[in-house]
Design an enzyme around this catalytic site. Structure first.
Site, PDB file in Angstrom:
ATOM      1  CG  HIS A 167       4.775   2.379  -1.634  1.00 38.30           C
ATOM      2  ND1 HIS A 167       3.438   2.742  -1.625  1.00 38.30           N
ATOM      3  CD2 HIS A 167       4.960   1.673  -2.779  1.00 38.30           C
ATOM      4  CE1 HIS A 167       2.859   2.284  -2.723  1.00 38.30           C
ATOM      5  NE2 HIS A 167       3.760   1.629  -3.433  1.00 38.30           N
ATOM      6  CD  GLU A 170       3.831   4.871   1.276  1.00 34.99           C
ATOM      7  OE1 GLU A 170       3.175   3.893   1.700  1.00 34.99           O
ATOM      8  OE2 GLU A 170       3.711   5.311   0.111  1.00 34.99           O
ATOM      9  CG  HIS A 260       0.702   1.427   1.947  1.00 31.95           C
ATOM     10  ND1 HIS A 260       1.554   1.520   0.875  1.00 31.95           N
ATOM     11  CD2 HIS A 260       0.248   0.151   1.959  1.00 31.95           C
ATOM     12  CE1 HIS A 260       1.620   0.349   0.254  1.00 31.95           C
ATOM     13  NE2 HIS A 260       0.836  -0.498   0.897  1.00 31.95           N
ATOM     14  CD  GLU A 336      -2.424   4.629   1.949  1.00 38.88           C
ATOM     15  OE1 GLU A 336      -1.447   5.255   2.424  1.00 38.88           O
ATOM     16  OE2 GLU A 336      -2.370   3.943   0.911  1.00 38.88           O
TER      17      GLU A 336
END
Length: 376
Positions: A167, A170, A260, A336
């Site tokens: 992504h 990010e 991410h 994350e």
């Protein structure tokens, strides 16, 4: 001095509504080229030194509205040192207030890491001893998709894959990957050297260079969310995934980590692949051990907050960690990191930052090293 605002550079994203008054600069974020996602912004302001107020008027329609809660924007005078500036989400708008100490300053959703930065970094480390630059192919816009291998690729060793930046918005993923590579190259990092004795490690610092260059939040040049393309990747819509997965089929995979950022959860956490059809006690034990090791290694990591665990057999098999875990019967995880700050170890003046991403990467290497001998 007049006000000049531009985002006509790699990763740039903003639309100027009105910039006639430094105390009332009005802006909007552009959506991804072929998709409706938006949240990433990055722009440069030339204005009189002193107070400026910038309002992103369409923040309430962004992809993750809760991401603006307790969020402070990033700013930099030199594009190297990034700091946080007071921001507030009010009536569907993000209001950024800054007492600027110079006439020129850049503002971004998180410290940017461009496709060129990744290409330059890969070229640099790919020439280091005990590494191999691994060209994989091209993106839809013709940018290189490439990996770097650390350690030799002996059949007796395990194989670890670390990817980042599926992504594009990010950017913490690329900062993490850079720190991860630097640690692997450090001869004085005992845990990294221990890991390389057990495994060869492939790192892809930039999975989505087209989306990054275009200033997208989630998609590539075709409007594809790469982290939803692992079930059936194609050279037409998701060549980045097809190329990386093709190489993984050649090398095998015993551990997979996908880096991410999460807009809403203000902590670092791991999402596993518990919902895949072939989830087993062996994989459960490896995942639990890895997370416990990381908790012991750093106060920046926790496992109390995170995504709901998928019920047995109900995982989305198009997501990278699920697809890889099932395909290779390996420990596969999504890391994350926050756009805000890590509540478990808050640093308000800095928030979550490139420096802290790199520190976390070294802790991850330590945790990998401690479980490497048990991967298969």
């Amino acid at each position: 001095m007049s006000i000049l605002i531009t985002s006509s550079f790699e990763c740039g994203n903003i639309r100027v509504v009105d910039a006639s008054d430094p105390s009332d600069i009005r802006l909007e974020i552009e959506s991804d080229t072929k998709a409706d996602y938006f949240q990433w912004f990055y722009f440069r302001v030339e204005a009189p030194e002193g107070s400026r107020v910038m309002t992103i008027e369409n923040a309430g329609a962004a992809s993750y509205q809760r991401g603006w809660e307790d969020y402070n924007a990033c700013a930099s005078y030199d594009l190297e040192n990034w700091f946080r500036v007071p921001s507030r989400y009010q009536d569907g708008k993000l209001i950024i207030e800054h007492e600027a100490k110079g006439p020129v300053c850049a503002y971004a959703y998180f410290a940017p890491y461009t496709a060129y930065d990744a290409m330059r970094f890969t070229a640099k480390i790919g020439t280091a001893p005990e590494t191999e630059w691994v060209p994989l192919g091209k993106s839809l816009d013709g940018r290189p998709i490439e990996a770097v291998r650390f350690g030799d690729a002996s059949d007796a060793k395990k194989t670890i894959w670390v990817i980042a930046r599926q992504h594009p918005g990010e950017s913490m993923g690329s900062w993490f990957a850079e720190g991860f590579c630097e640690a692997l190259l450090d001869p004085d990092n005992n845990m990294a050297q221990s890991l390389l004795r057990e495994a060869s490690v492939y790192v892809v610092p930039m999975m989505n260079p087209d989306g990054v260059a275009r200033g997208h939040l989630r998609t590539n040049a075709a409007g594809t969310d790469l982290n939803r393309a692992w079930a059936e990747p194609s050279m037409e819509a998701s060549p980045e995934v097809a190329l990386v997965l093709g190489k993984m089929d050649e090398t095998g995979c015993d551990l997979f980590l996908d880096a991410h950022g999460d807009e809403i959860i203000a902590n670092n956490f791991i999402a596993g692949s518990e919902g895949i059809p072939s989830w087993s006690p062996r994989l459960a034990e490896l995942l639990s051990t890895f997370k416990n090791q990381l908790i012991q290694a750093t106060p920046d990591f926790q496992d109390k907050e995170g995504y709901p665990i998928d019920p047995a057999g109900k995982a989305n098999m198009a997501i990278a960690c699920n697809a890889v875990a099932e395909r290779f019967d390996c420990l596969a995880m999504t890391l994350e990191m926050p756009f805000k700050d890590a509540r478990t170890n808050a640093v308000p003046s800095e928030g979550w930052s490139p420096r802290r991403c790199k520190e976390l990467s070294r802790n991850v290497i330590e945790s990998m090293s401690r479980i490497a001998g048990r991967l298969r």
